[in-house]
Design an enzyme around this catalytic site. Structure first.
Site, mmCIF file in Angstrom:
data_model
loop_
_atom_site.group_PDB
_atom_site.id
_atom_site.type_symbol
_atom_site.label_atom_id
_atom_site.label_comp_id
_atom_site.label_asym_id
_atom_site.label_seq_id
_atom_site.Cartn_x
_atom_site.Cartn_y
_atom_site.Cartn_z
ATOM 1 C CE1 TYR A 198 -15.329 -43.363 40.945
ATOM 2 C CE2 TYR A 198 -17.250 -42.454 42.041
ATOM 3 C CZ TYR A 198 -16.057 -42.269 41.368
ATOM 4 O OH TYR A 198 -15.592 -40.997 41.135
ATOM 5 C CB SER A 202 -16.623 -38.999 44.246
ATOM 6 O OG SER A 202 -17.927 -39.006 43.683
HETATM 7 C C1 BGC Z 1 -18.252 -40.000 39.008
HETATM 8 C C2 BGC Z 1 -19.012 -39.524 37.779
HETATM 9 C C3 BGC Z 1 -20.345 -38.947 38.185
HETATM 10 C C4 BGC Z 1 -20.206 -37.950 39.305
HETATM 11 C C5 BGC Z 1 -21.553 -37.452 39.829
HETATM 12 C C6 BGC Z 1 -18.166 -38.866 39.985
HETATM 13 O O1 BGC Z 1 -17.421 -39.214 41.096
HETATM 14 O O2 BGC Z 1 -16.973 -40.455 38.626
HETATM 15 O O3 BGC Z 1 -19.179 -40.584 36.878
HETATM 16 O O4 BGC Z 1 -20.939 -38.304 37.070
HETATM 17 O O5 BGC Z 1 -19.490 -38.515 40.374
HETATM 18 O O6 BGC Z 1 -22.473 -38.487 40.011
#
Ligand code: BGC
Length: 268
Positions: A166, A153
């Site tokens: 996360y 991410s």
């Molecule tokens: C998340 C999303 C988020 C995106 C940008 C991703 O890794 O799961 O929820 O919108 O990152 O912030």
């Protein structure tokens, strides 16, 4: 698209919806047989497998497993070996969010996110590398002994208030990916990540489904559109194919410029 992955066998985790589903479809289109891992929604996963095998004349198998559980990961790889004979590509995609203010975050919310997003990627990558080493290189299929694509991410580098579990899991994915890549490069095993920005999937529906939310989101996206799962899937096919044969240990940001400090578009 040509069938760049003809004859290869791919496992995509978390593949019954969102980014994983798009990647499984593109794997099939590229000629790979594919195992669609999922955790819930048997009908949806089986239907997707049927659609992929029919549309692209490849084998597609839906397999239910919780990637955070070692025994379930082992069983999934065993089934893949039994039914497809080998594995050439692992896409470590399964992931989730359990958002909470940091001082209200429960240990369960923390452990679940680390368990799936980081430990799940570890368990699947470890098993894939064991398989690659047993199989050896099959030159007519790929120059590499195996390829792993981790779905990380932008939050492997962008801190994210309210989502500490996360962001920590994705930061962990980054160092896991790079360290494993360094460890196995001499075997011709390539390990890379894709770092999606805001992509239109169920995980972040609140960020795009109303006009107001979309407008706010666009302040973070210099390219001024939300990403589609296919944007990520095309990058995954590239990282899984010999087109990227000299690429390993890389985090590829597919984010419409989210990482470009959009707050600095003016001023600073
Ligand atoms: C998340 C999303 C988020 C995106 C940008 C991703 O890794 O799961 O929820 O919108 O990152 O912030």
């Amino acid at each position: 698209m040509t069938r760049k992955l003809e004859g290869q066998k791919a496992l995509v985790t978390g593949a019954s919806s969102g980014i994983g589903k798009a990647i499984a479809i593109e794997m099939g289109r590229a000629g790979a047989d594919v195992v669609i891992n999922y955790l819930s929604g048997d009908d949806k996963a089986n239907q997707l497998a049927g659609e992929i095998s029919q549309s692209f004349q490849v084998k597609a198998i839906a397999h239910k497993a919780d990637v955070s559980r070692d025994s379930e990961v082992q069983a999934m790889f065993e089934r893949m070996r039994a039914e497809l004979g080998r594995i050439d590509i692992l896409v470590n995609n399964a992931g989730l969010q359990k958002d909470a203010a940091f001082d209200e975050m429960t240990l369960e919310q923390w452990n679940t996110v680390i368990g799936v997003n980081l430990t799940g990627q570890f368990l699947c990558a470890r098993e894939a590398i064991r398989s690659f080493k047993r199989q050896g290189i099959l030159e007519q299929i790929s120059r590499a002994m195996g390829k792993i694509v981790c779905i990380s991410s932008v939050h492997e580098v962008i801190p994210w208030a309210g989502h500490v579990n996360y962001a920590a899991s994705k930061g962990g994915v980054m160092m896991m990916m790079k360290s494993v890549a360094q460890e196995v490069a001499h075997l011709r095993i390539r390990v890379n990540s894709i770092c999606p920005g805001a992509i239109r999937t169920p995980i972040n529906h609140e960020a795009w489904e109303t006009a107001g939310a979309y407008e706010t989101l666009m302040k973070l996206v210099p390219y001024k559109r939300i990403g589609e799962p296919e944007d990520i899937a095309r990058a995954a096919i590239w990282l899984a194919s010999d087109d990227s044969d000299y690429v390993t240990g890389v985090s590829l940001f597919v984010d419409g410029g989210m990482l470009l400090y959009p707050g600095f578009e003016s001023g600073g």
